[in-house]
Write a protein that holds these residues in place. Structure first.
Motif, PDB file in Angstrom:
ATOM      1  N   MET A  64    -100.599  72.334 -14.572  1.00 58.77           N
ATOM      2  CA  MET A  64     -99.479  72.731 -15.415  1.00 58.77           C
ATOM      3  C   MET A  64     -98.455  71.592 -15.412  1.00 58.77           C
ATOM      4  O   MET A  64     -98.615  70.591 -14.697  1.00 58.77           O
ATOM      5  N   VAL A  65     -97.378  71.750 -16.194  1.00 60.16           N
ATOM      6  CA  VAL A  65     -96.358  70.709 -16.260  1.00 60.16           C
ATOM      7  C   VAL A  65     -94.985  71.346 -16.472  1.00 60.16           C
ATOM      8  O   VAL A  65     -94.850  72.348 -17.181  1.00 60.16           O
ATOM      9  N   TRP A  66     -93.989  70.786 -15.810  1.00 59.74           N
ATOM     10  CA  TRP A  66     -92.574  71.149 -16.010  1.00 59.74           C
ATOM     11  C   TRP A  66     -92.002  70.120 -16.973  1.00 59.74           C
ATOM     12  O   TRP A  66     -91.902  68.947 -16.652  1.00 59.74           O
ATOM     13  N   ARG A  67     -91.679  70.588 -18.166  1.00 57.52           N
ATOM     14  CA  ARG A  67     -91.279  69.663 -19.232  1.00 57.52           C
ATOM     15  C   ARG A  67     -90.161  70.318 -20.049  1.00 57.52           C
ATOM     16  O   ARG A  67     -90.330  71.415 -20.592  1.00 57.52           O
ATOM     17  N   GLY A  68     -89.013  69.629 -20.113  1.00 60.84           N
ATOM     18  CA  GLY A  68     -87.908  70.164 -20.903  1.00 60.84           C
ATOM     19  C   GLY A  68     -87.414  71.500 -20.428  1.00 60.84           C
ATOM     20  O   GLY A  68     -86.978  72.333 -21.239  1.00 60.84           O
ATOM     21  N   GLY A  69     -87.449  71.747 -19.119  1.00 59.34           N
ATOM     22  CA  GLY A  69     -86.982  73.011 -18.574  1.00 59.34           C
ATOM     23  C   GLY A  69     -87.932  74.163 -18.745  1.00 59.34           C
ATOM     24  O   GLY A  69     -87.564  75.331 -18.534  1.00 59.34           O
ATOM     25  N   LYS A  70     -89.191  73.889 -19.125  1.00 57.92           N
ATOM     26  CA  LYS A  70     -90.182  74.939 -19.292  1.00 57.92           C
ATOM     27  C   LYS A  70     -91.473  74.561 -18.573  1.00 57.92           C
ATOM     28  O   LYS A  70     -91.758  73.389 -18.361  1.00 57.92           O
ATOM     29  N   VAL A  71     -92.254  75.590 -18.248  1.00 59.34           N
ATOM     30  CA  VAL A  71     -93.565  75.402 -17.631  1.00 59.34           C
ATOM     31  C   VAL A  71     -94.637  75.680 -18.678  1.00 59.34           C
ATOM     32  O   VAL A  71     -94.613  76.721 -19.336  1.00 59.34           O
ATOM     33  N   GLU A  72     -95.563  74.769 -18.840  1.00 56.81           N
ATOM     34  CA  GLU A  72     -96.645  74.941 -19.800  1.00 56.81           C
ATOM     35  C   GLU A  72     -97.899  74.269 -19.276  1.00 56.81           C
ATOM     36  O   GLU A  72     -97.870  73.533 -18.292  1.00 56.81           O
ATOM     37  N   ALA A  73     -99.011  74.543 -19.952  1.00 56.12           N
ATOM     38  CA  ALA A  73    -100.273  73.918 -19.555  1.00 56.12           C
ATOM     39  C   ALA A  73    -100.219  72.428 -19.850  1.00 56.12           C
ATOM     40  O   ALA A  73     -99.634  71.989 -20.851  1.00 56.12           O
ATOM     41  N   LEU A  74    -100.819  71.643 -18.970  1.00 55.00           N
ATOM     42  CA  LEU A  74    -100.849  70.182 -19.163  1.00 55.00           C
ATOM     43  C   LEU A  74    -101.869  69.842 -20.240  1.00 55.00           C
ATOM     44  O   LEU A  74    -103.050  70.174 -20.085  1.00 55.00           O
TER      45      LEU A  74
END
Length: 356
Positions: free
Chosen positions: A346-356
């Motif tokens: 997964m990835v923490w991006r722009g204050g959100k967690v989403e699938a990489l």
């Protein structure tokens, strides 16, 4: 290690013990025949051990529980020997080696008794520790999140993700390998390859953090190789609304595991592994890994939704992450990350967690 007011407690306890040992009789002419005199020694030095443990916990948050407790017992034993030597010069007092044994045993028992109630509460954070910096130099970068890859002989998916996202920082949320005992002679070639990967990422200017899970033991010797290394509760990133823990301490009803958590991170178990021949220690660690696959399955199969929601609520204004449960769950501000099997990161991006 910083001086905190909590250090006044062990200093006061040590001074009181020294004063008592300088008296020819107990205060008020009290007589304590054996074995009550040994019980008194164990009680007084047990209290000294508890005050020392409190002082070390507050002043040295980067000291793992096993090292802290070994240090406490060693300090109490040393002070007890000094106290016994001092009594040789006090008229009417005898120097008894069994008193020193009671002092040392009292310290060890006091620590065990004081920590046992933590099995029933969320206060197992007392067993946690953290070293390094919880702030990323470039918080605008992607932060790859890896929870529970359970690697064995291959670092599945790691090289591919690194190549695809060379600018990203990394945070591992525990259970990186099937079992990882961080003592000399017990680490595998794959674990050494992972540490070499960490070295390469940091040399490239990337931030790398590792938060230990229920399959990592005694890894604090690698703290200097990571930007952040920690265990237990209380993981967070400064300047970013992100908090975490591995997840193994979420379910307070799973008392069998919580007791094992304390035992497996204790000084006696560390000493046992250090004294074992490397070959035997590897066999024991492999046996533990096999046992952990099947033990206490009733608590591991069902997601503890209410307990998870309560743990997330303790971190308002943040995204609270765990691994451990091998399932993707969302409860309010809490997210249980899916099993990072076959490189599913997964990835923490722009204050959100989403699938990489």
């Amino acid at each position: 290690m910083r001086f905190r007011p909590s250090w006044l407690l062990p200093l006061a306890a040590a001074a009181a013990i020294f004063w008592l040992s300088a008296q020819s009789h107990y205060p008020g002419g009290l007589e304590l025949p054996p074995p009550l005199d040994k019980l008194a020694h164990a009680t007084v030095f047990g209290l000294l051990a508890l005050t020392l443990d409190l002082a070390l916990r507050t002043s040295s948050p980067g000291l793992p529980m096993y090292k802290r407790h070994l240090a406490v017992v060693a300090l109490v034993a040393l002070y007890g020997a000094t106290d016994e030597w001092h009594q040789r010069f006090v008229p009417g007092r005898d120097c008894d080696g069994l008193d020193w044994a009671a002092d040392t045993l009292g310290a060890a028992l006091a620590l065990a008794v004081a920590y046992l109630p933590l099995v029933f509460t969320r206060r197992l954070g007392w067993s946690g520790w953290r070293r390094g910096t919880p702030a990323r130099p470039h918080p605008d970068r992607d932060l790859v999140l890896v929870a529970d890859p359970h690697w064995g002989r291959a670092l599945t998916g790691l090289e591919a993700a690194t190549t695809a996202h060379p600018e990203a920082d990394w945070l591992f949320l525990g259970d990186v390998f099937d079992v990882w005992v961080g003592l000399p002679g017990l680490e595998t070639e794959t674990q050494r390859a992972f540490l070499a990967w960490v070295d390469a990422r940091r040399a490239a200017g990337r931030w790398v953090g590792l938060w230990l899970g229920n399959r990592e033991y005694f890894l604090d010797r690698h703290a200097d190789r990571l930007d952040l290394l920690g265990e237990g509760m209380g993981g967070r990133l400064e300047g970013e609304a992100l908090a975490w823990e591995h997840g193994d301490l979420i379910n307070t009803a799973d008392r069998q595991y919580r007791l094992w958590h304390l035992v497996s991170r204790s000084g006696p178990l560390w000493l046992l592994f250090r004294l074992m021949p490397a070959r035997l220690a590897r066999r024991v660690s492999s046996w533990l890994e096999r046992k952990m696959r099947t033990t206490n399955a009733a608590y591991r199969l069902a997601f503890p939704r209410a307990a998870f929601r309560a743990a997330a609520a303790a971190h308002p204004g943040t995204t609270f992450l765990t691994g451990h449960f091998h399932t993707h769950e969302v409860e309010a501000n809490g997210i249980a990350l899916p099993w990072a099997h076959e490189g599913a990161f997964m990835v923490w991006r722009g204050g959100k967690v989403e699938a990489l």
